[in-house]
Design an enzyme around this catalytic site. Structure first.
Site, mmCIF file in Angstrom:
data_model
loop_
_atom_site.group_PDB
_atom_site.id
_atom_site.type_symbol
_atom_site.label_atom_id
_atom_site.label_comp_id
_atom_site.label_asym_id
_atom_site.label_seq_id
_atom_site.Cartn_x
_atom_site.Cartn_y
_atom_site.Cartn_z
ATOM 1 N N GLU A 139 -6.981 4.835 8.044
ATOM 2 C CA GLU A 139 -6.868 6.267 7.694
ATOM 3 C C GLU A 139 -7.557 6.074 7.286
ATOM 4 O O GLU A 139 -7.963 7.392 7.152
ATOM 5 C CB GLU A 139 -6.180 6.112 6.329
ATOM 6 C CG GLU A 139 -3.798 6.185 7.436
ATOM 7 C CD GLU A 139 -3.262 5.461 6.865
ATOM 8 O OE1 GLU A 139 -2.963 5.008 5.702
ATOM 9 O OE2 GLU A 139 -2.447 4.695 7.404
ATOM 10 N N GLU A 167 -5.504 -5.024 10.766
ATOM 11 C CA GLU A 167 -4.156 -3.831 11.264
ATOM 12 C C GLU A 167 -4.093 -3.296 12.179
ATOM 13 O O GLU A 167 -5.448 -2.019 12.559
ATOM 14 C CB GLU A 167 -4.200 -2.904 9.667
ATOM 15 C CG GLU A 167 -4.149 -3.205 7.965
ATOM 16 C CD GLU A 167 -2.925 -2.502 7.460
ATOM 17 O OE1 GLU A 167 -2.251 -3.058 6.395
ATOM 18 O OE2 GLU A 167 -4.023 -1.665 6.923
ATOM 19 N N GLY A 188 2.126 2.481 10.683
ATOM 20 C CA GLY A 188 3.457 3.347 10.826
ATOM 21 C C GLY A 188 4.374 3.930 11.890
ATOM 22 O O GLY A 188 4.909 5.095 12.119
ATOM 23 N N GLY A 196 2.965 -0.887 4.393
ATOM 24 C CA GLY A 196 2.872 0.559 3.414
ATOM 25 C C GLY A 196 4.450 0.670 3.544
ATOM 26 O O GLY A 196 4.552 0.437 2.827
ATOM 27 N N SER A 214 3.656 -1.625 10.103
ATOM 28 C CA SER A 214 5.681 -1.744 10.446
ATOM 29 C C SER A 214 5.775 -3.110 10.758
ATOM 30 O O SER A 214 6.547 -3.642 10.742
ATOM 31 C CB SER A 214 5.467 -1.693 11.883
ATOM 32 O OG SER A 214 4.825 -0.223 12.284
ATOM 33 N N LYS A 236 0.042 3.890 -0.320
ATOM 34 C CA LYS A 236 -0.324 5.111 0.521
ATOM 35 C C LYS A 236 -0.131 6.310 -0.572
ATOM 36 O O LYS A 236 -0.399 6.688 -2.082
ATOM 37 C CB LYS A 236 0.191 5.915 1.410
ATOM 38 C CG LYS A 236 -0.414 3.844 2.775
ATOM 39 C CD LYS A 236 -0.421 4.030 3.926
ATOM 40 C CE LYS A 236 -0.327 2.853 4.408
ATOM 41 N NZ LYS A 236 -0.239 3.392 6.189
ATOM 42 N N ASN A 286 0.718 -0.928 0.113
ATOM 43 C CA ASN A 286 -0.100 0.184 0.205
ATOM 44 C C ASN A 286 1.115 1.218 0.517
ATOM 45 O O ASN A 286 1.435 1.652 1.233
ATOM 46 C CB ASN A 286 -1.072 0.250 1.252
ATOM 47 C CG ASN A 286 -1.969 1.222 1.804
ATOM 48 O OD1 ASN A 286 -1.528 2.304 0.611
ATOM 49 N ND2 ASN A 286 -2.355 1.124 2.517
ATOM 50 N N HIS A 329 -9.909 0.979 5.199
ATOM 51 C CA HIS A 329 -7.909 1.190 5.509
ATOM 52 C C HIS A 329 -8.436 2.083 7.351
ATOM 53 O O HIS A 329 -8.998 3.536 6.363
ATOM 54 C CB HIS A 329 -7.341 1.661 4.491
ATOM 55 C CG HIS A 329 -5.123 1.963 5.272
ATOM 56 N ND1 HIS A 329 -5.712 2.473 6.158
ATOM 57 C CD2 HIS A 329 -4.668 0.990 5.570
ATOM 58 C CE1 HIS A 329 -3.825 2.642 7.007
ATOM 59 N NE2 HIS A 329 -3.590 1.652 6.076
HETATM 60 P P1 13P Z 1 2.777 0.347 7.423
HETATM 61 O O1 13P Z 1 3.822 -0.598 7.099
HETATM 62 O O2 13P Z 1 3.773 2.408 7.811
HETATM 63 O O3 13P Z 1 2.836 0.769 8.958
HETATM 64 O O4 13P Z 1 1.442 1.181 7.137
HETATM 65 C C1 13P Z 1 0.677 -0.633 7.442
HETATM 66 C C2 13P Z 1 -0.059 0.122 5.953
HETATM 67 O O5 13P Z 1 -0.769 0.905 6.440
HETATM 68 C C3 13P Z 1 -0.696 -0.912 4.920
HETATM 69 O O6 13P Z 1 -1.964 -0.927 4.216
#
Ligand code: 13P
Length: 268
Positions: A116, A186, A192, A252, A231, A30, A28, A114
């Site tokens: 977010e 997640e 993140g 991510g 992460s 983003k 992803n 997601h």
């Molecule tokens: P990170 O791997 O940066 O923590 O993000 C995970 C994520 O939100 C994937 O959709």
């Protein structure tokens, strides 16, 4: 009469079930990279992934990159995902991109729900269900995200939270469409932040998610791929992916580096 089968130990049986599922590593991206950077990244992924056959690779770039990236991955095993899709089919919805438009661009998967999107854009289960249904109606497999925040984990409410997220959306899709859905667990506190769920925490909740799904969809839940996200990186992927109910990762930050993304994919 033969009772030998009843005394078979559990691990081989789990292994057989596990083989029924597709291992997936999805990146992803983003809101990162320009088209030029994205094309360079995917070209590196294509090059470095040639010998990988045990895991399905998916990239989810921003909408603006989809045409260029679909050209780059033509004829490869890599599949294209969007990070979202509209909750309406078509019409006067300024700024939105429909599932039909994405399907037309060879998009095979859509990340939906997601954290977010849930948090910053206030996407409710009602909206997410509309998105999931439209994706499915256009031949796109939803990668449906669930997960609790830190407070909810600390209050030991994570099981109830993911159950509710699944019940409100996944339980409302047609039984025949269920098998096209991928779940991504997640935990918001791990996204993140550099904090990862332990492999045991991931296994515990993935097994629970499968149990919830099988309550509604029976044996079909055994073939649902459940991905871990938060992460995930080359240094921890192997341990997390070794768990029987973890069928891959939604990555991510580490998916923005071809070497890291491929190293994660090779962790199976
Ligand atoms: P990170 O791997 O940066 O923590 O993000 C995970 C994520 O939100 C994937 O959709």
């Amino acid at each position: 009469m033969n009772f030998i089968t009843f005394s078979l130990p559990l691990p081989p049986k789990l292994k057989i079930i596990n083989k029924m599922r597709t291992n997936i590593v999805a990146g992803n991206w983003k809101m990162n990279t320009t088209v030029k950077e994205g094309v360079k990244l995917v070209s590196e992924i294509v090059e470095k992934s040639k010998k990988i056959s045990t895991v399905k690779l998916i990239v989810a770039p921003p909408f603006t990159h989809i045409f260029s990236i679909s050209e780059k991955i033509k004829g490869t095993e890599i599949a294209l995902s969007s990070q979202n899709c509209a909750s309406e089919a078509k019409g006067a919805y300024t700024g939105e991109v429909s599932a039909e438009m994405l399907a037309d661009m060879d998009v095979k998967y859509a990340i939906i729900g997601h954290s977010e999107r849930r948090e910053y854009y206030k996407e409710s289960s009602e909206i997410l269900l509309k998105k999931v249904k439209l994706a499915l109606a256009n031949g796109i497999s939803p990668i449906f995200c669930v997960g609790e925040n830190l407070n909810e984990r600390e209050e030991n409410r994570h099981f109830d939270i993911v159950k509710k997220q699944i019940e409100e959306v996944v339980f409302n899709v047609d039984e025949n469409d269920f098998e096209k859905i991928i779940i991504a667990y997640e935990p918001v506190w791990a996204i993140g932040t550099g904090k990862t769920a332990t492999a045991e925490q991931a296994q515990e909740i993935h097994a629970y998610i499968r149990e919830v799904l099988s309550g509604e969809f029976g044996k079909k839940a055994e073939i649902t791929s459940i991905l871990y996200g938060g992460s995930c990186k080359p240094s921890n992927a192997k341990e997390i992916f070794s768990k029987p109910d973890v069928d891959g990762g939604l990555i991510g930050g580490a998916s923005l580096n071809a070497d890291d993304f491929i190293a994660i994919a090779k962790s199976f």
